[in-house]
Design an enzyme around this catalytic site. Structure first.
Site, PDB file in Angstrom:
ATOM      1  N   SER A 144      -0.152 102.863 -12.163  1.00 31.40           N
ATOM      2  CA  SER A 144       0.133 102.005 -13.311  1.00 31.40           C
ATOM      3  C   SER A 144      -0.672 100.719 -13.146  1.00 31.40           C
ATOM      4  O   SER A 144      -0.480 100.009 -12.160  1.00 31.40           O
ATOM      5  CB  SER A 144       1.640 101.716 -13.344  1.00 31.40           C
ATOM      6  OG  SER A 144       1.926 100.711 -14.290  1.00 31.40           O
ATOM      7  N   LYS A 170      -1.949 104.876 -16.060  1.00 29.02           N
ATOM      8  CA  LYS A 170      -1.115 104.234 -17.091  1.00 29.02           C
ATOM      9  C   LYS A 170      -1.618 102.809 -17.254  1.00 29.02           C
ATOM     10  O   LYS A 170      -1.780 102.087 -16.265  1.00 29.02           O
ATOM     11  CB  LYS A 170       0.340 104.264 -16.633  1.00 29.02           C
ATOM     12  CG  LYS A 170       1.290 103.395 -17.434  1.00 29.02           C
ATOM     13  CD  LYS A 170       2.739 103.757 -17.104  1.00 29.02           C
ATOM     14  CE  LYS A 170       3.527 102.553 -16.621  1.00 29.02           C
ATOM     15  NZ  LYS A 170       4.924 102.904 -16.280  1.00 29.02           N
ATOM     16  N   LYS A 172      -0.986  99.058 -18.919  1.00 24.58           N
ATOM     17  CA  LYS A 172      -0.022  98.174 -19.563  1.00 24.58           C
ATOM     18  C   LYS A 172      -0.666  97.591 -20.811  1.00 24.58           C
ATOM     19  O   LYS A 172      -1.847  97.207 -20.781  1.00 24.58           O
ATOM     20  CB  LYS A 172       0.354  97.041 -18.598  1.00 24.58           C
ATOM     21  CG  LYS A 172       1.164  97.521 -17.403  1.00 24.58           C
ATOM     22  CD  LYS A 172       2.553  97.978 -17.825  1.00 24.58           C
ATOM     23  CE  LYS A 172       3.422  98.283 -16.611  1.00 24.58           C
ATOM     24  NZ  LYS A 172       4.781  98.684 -17.011  1.00 24.58           N
ATOM     25  N   ASP A 197       1.935 101.642 -21.552  1.00 21.00           N
ATOM     26  CA  ASP A 197       3.313 101.148 -21.412  1.00 21.00           C
ATOM     27  C   ASP A 197       3.371  99.713 -21.918  1.00 21.00           C
ATOM     28  O   ASP A 197       2.672  98.834 -21.410  1.00 21.00           O
ATOM     29  CB  ASP A 197       3.731 101.205 -19.928  1.00 21.00           C
ATOM     30  CG  ASP A 197       5.191 100.791 -19.708  1.00 21.00           C
ATOM     31  OD1 ASP A 197       5.890 100.477 -20.686  1.00 21.00           O
ATOM     32  OD2 ASP A 197       5.616 100.781 -18.531  1.00 21.00           O
ATOM     33  N   GLU A 222       4.796 104.508 -23.706  1.00 18.12           N
ATOM     34  CA  GLU A 222       6.060 104.164 -23.049  1.00 18.12           C
ATOM     35  C   GLU A 222       6.625 102.862 -23.611  1.00 18.12           C
ATOM     36  O   GLU A 222       5.912 101.861 -23.713  1.00 18.12           O
ATOM     37  CB  GLU A 222       5.796 104.033 -21.528  1.00 18.12           C
ATOM     38  CG  GLU A 222       7.043 103.800 -20.697  1.00 18.12           C
ATOM     39  CD  GLU A 222       6.741 103.804 -19.186  1.00 18.12           C
ATOM     40  OE1 GLU A 222       5.706 104.368 -18.771  1.00 18.12           O
ATOM     41  OE2 GLU A 222       7.540 103.218 -18.433  1.00 18.12           O
ATOM     42  N   ASP A 247      11.808 103.980 -21.208  1.00 16.88           N
ATOM     43  CA  ASP A 247      12.050 103.506 -19.845  1.00 16.88           C
ATOM     44  C   ASP A 247      13.263 102.570 -19.901  1.00 16.88           C
ATOM     45  O   ASP A 247      14.417 103.005 -19.736  1.00 16.88           O
ATOM     46  CB  ASP A 247      10.766 102.821 -19.329  1.00 16.88           C
ATOM     47  CG  ASP A 247      10.920 102.101 -18.004  1.00 16.88           C
ATOM     48  OD1 ASP A 247      12.026 102.071 -17.442  1.00 16.88           O
ATOM     49  OD2 ASP A 247       9.917 101.529 -17.495  1.00 16.88           O
ATOM     50  N   LYS A 271      14.030 106.209 -13.443  1.00 16.89           N
ATOM     51  CA  LYS A 271      13.992 105.316 -12.281  1.00 16.89           C
ATOM     52  C   LYS A 271      15.423 105.295 -11.763  1.00 16.89           C
ATOM     53  O   LYS A 271      16.324 104.829 -12.467  1.00 16.89           O
ATOM     54  CB  LYS A 271      13.581 103.897 -12.687  1.00 16.89           C
ATOM     55  CG  LYS A 271      12.152 103.775 -13.198  1.00 16.89           C
ATOM     56  CD  LYS A 271      11.807 102.364 -13.647  1.00 16.89           C
ATOM     57  CE  LYS A 271      10.380 102.311 -14.176  1.00 16.89           C
ATOM     58  NZ  LYS A 271      10.067 101.013 -14.835  1.00 16.89           N
ATOM     59  N   GLY A 299       8.471 103.722 -11.468  1.00 18.33           N
ATOM     60  CA  GLY A 299       8.605 102.902 -10.268  1.00 18.33           C
ATOM     61  C   GLY A 299       8.801 101.447 -10.636  1.00 18.33           C
ATOM     62  O   GLY A 299       8.622 101.057 -11.803  1.00 18.33           O
TER      63      GLY A 299
HETATM   64  O1  OSB Z   1       7.667  99.445 -16.855  1.00 15.12           O
HETATM   65  O2  OSB Z   1       7.232 101.000 -15.511  1.00 15.12           O
HETATM   66  C1  OSB Z   1       7.373  99.799 -15.728  1.00 15.12           C
HETATM   67  C2  OSB Z   1       6.446  97.772 -12.621  1.00 15.12           C
HETATM   68  C3  OSB Z   1       7.407  96.776 -12.674  1.00 15.12           C
HETATM   69  C4  OSB Z   1       8.294  96.745 -13.726  1.00 15.12           C
HETATM   70  C5  OSB Z   1       8.230  97.728 -14.727  1.00 15.12           C
HETATM   71  C6  OSB Z   1       7.300  98.737 -14.654  1.00 15.12           C
HETATM   72  C7  OSB Z   1       6.367  98.739 -13.607  1.00 15.12           C
HETATM   73  C8  OSB Z   1       5.287  99.698 -13.509  1.00 15.12           C
HETATM   74  C9  OSB Z   1       4.700  99.986 -12.147  1.00 15.12           C
HETATM   75  O3  OSB Z   1       4.780 100.247 -14.459  1.00 15.12           O
HETATM   76  C10 OSB Z   1       5.399 101.106 -11.480  1.00 15.12           C
HETATM   77  C11 OSB Z   1       4.986 101.264 -10.041  1.00 15.12           C
HETATM   78  O4  OSB Z   1       3.842 101.641  -9.795  1.00 15.12           O
HETATM   79  O5  OSB Z   1       5.829 100.999  -9.149  1.00 15.12           O
HETATM   80 MG    MG Z   2       7.799 101.170 -18.033  1.00 12.02          MG
END
Ligand code: OSB
Ligand code: MG
Length: 377
Positions: A144, A170, A172, A197, A222, A247, A271, A299
């Site tokens: 991500s 992924k 952001k 996301d 997402e 999520d 999660k 995560g």
């Molecule tokens: O929205 O999935 C999310 C990290 C911190 C808070 C929210 C998110 C995330 C990530 C990274 O997308 C997930 C990871 O690699 O641990």
């Molecule tokens: Mg997310």
């Protein structure tokens, strides 16, 4: 937790410097704050993680709110029980009935349930993944990538992780960092498993502008809208071909049932920290499976402790997309577990066939990154 008599609970508030700042639509993190929970019984130690972070931005919980709720409410509920027992008809690691009186605070609950499941797995000599109904195997993983100061640095990141072997990326997004960036990513990597996301950064009215995302063959979009907005997510899902993945919205099996009834998503990000622990994550997994909805493992920048728990869970059969459970070195220079999580050829991580986490927790690392420590009894 049949036959488990908890003797002690310890909390370790850690500050872990990230190798690279991670920016989402809700904020930028350079140092991740997390809470490690240790439970002791029968000469064994179990570890769990509450990755609530310093700020109440991803969810309402923080490391300090969890500290208080575990110290004053959840911890005493476990220590006062002579023997931990799951409620009749539930899995042995399911603590949800014991925690029911405490509203919300899912990450705090999850960390204790993880630590007790680790204990149970060691006590029985059974791998965590088997305890959960999965099996030891290799899990496909992605990475991500956060919002970068400019497009050039984002593409340096993408290049680096694609060449390391990650098979899914992924990205952001937020208003002002979306369509042109995604269009360029798709043009540069026509075959890449790609998804976005938004962490809830958009509004219903943005749908018309974001409709073009449908052209880029994304695996999913997402959490485009805020967590409580199941109705508008259903409107988006009806208007788009690309699956919507939820999520933040999915905080419990009950919310999931509403989302399924409304048609708010076609994919669910699991999660265990957000859901209150492995027992509730499995309930969400199973309900999705029955409803024909694919899940995958998200995560929260966990240390190796939470990451090992996530990998064990992601061995269940309805996890159908690569997880946000990248190798340790993608997040941290130094791990709190030994060995760290390694990336295998082809973009996989290995779920352990050993009881417990399948790695040792480094007391030295806990000490090095420690902000505060507390022993509950
Ligand atoms: O929205 O999935 C999310 C990290 C911190 C808070 C929210 C998110 C995330 C990530 C990274 O997308 C997930 C990871 O690699 O641990
Ligand atoms: Mg997310």
């Amino acid at each position: 937790m049949r036959n488990l008599r908890l003797e002690r609970i310890e909390l370790y508030h850690l500050r872990l410097p990230l190798v690279h700042p991670f920016e989402t639509s809700f904020g930028r993190t350079k140092v991740q704050e997390t809470l490690i929970v240790e439970t002791r019984a029968d000469g064994l130690s179990g570890f769990g993680e509450c990755p609530a972070s310093r700020d109440p931005f991803y969810s309402a919980e923080t490391v300090l709110s969890a500290w208080q709720v575990i110290s004053d409410h959840l911890g005493p509920r476990l220590l006062d029980a002579a023997i931990l027992e799951g409620a009749e008809g539930t899995e042995d690691f399911d603590l949800s009935a014991r925690f029911r009186q405490v509203r919300g605070n899912s990450m705090a609950k999850a960390s204790l349930e993880m630590a007790c499941a680790d204990l149970l797995s060691q006590q029985r000599g059974v791998p965590l993944c088997l305890l959960y109904g999965g099996r030891p195997k290799r899990i496909p993983v992605g990475v991500s990538l956060g919002i970068e100061p400019d497009v050039k640095s984002l593409f340096r990141q993408i290049d680096s992780f694609v060449s390391q072997g990650y098979g899914r990326i992924k990205l952001k997004i937020r208003p002002g960092w979306d369509v042109p960036v995604i269009e360029k990513a798709r043009r540069t990597y026509p075959e890449l498993g790609l998804m976005v996301d938004a962490n809830g950064a958009y509004k219903l009215e943005d749908l018309e502008r974001l409709r073009v995302l449908d052209r880029f063959g994304l695996l999913m979009i997402e959490q485009p809208l805020p967590p409580d907005d199941l109705v508008d997510h259903a409107t988006w899902q009806k208007a788009l071909r690309t699956p919507i993945c939820l999520d933040e919205s999915i905080g419990s099996v009950h919310v999931l049932r509403s989302a399924l009834a409304l048609g708010s998503c076609r994919v669910v990000n699991i999660k265990q920290a957000r859901l209150g622990g492995p027992s509730q994550a499995i309930a969400v997994h199973d309900l999705c499976q029955r409803a024909g909805i694919a899940v995958w493992c998200g995560g929260l920048l966990e240390s190796g402790i939470g990451r090992r728990h996530n990998i064990a869970l992601a061995t269940l059969p309805n996890f159908r997309y690569p997880g946000d459970i990248s190798a340790s070195n993608r997040y941290y220079r130094q791990e709190v577990i030994d060995p760290p999580v390694m990336l295998l050829e082809g973009g996989f991580v290995e779920a352990s066939a050993l009881p417990g986490l399948g790695a040792a927790v480094s007391r030295r690392a806990l000490k090095k990154f420690l902000v505060r420590h507390r022993r509950i009894r």
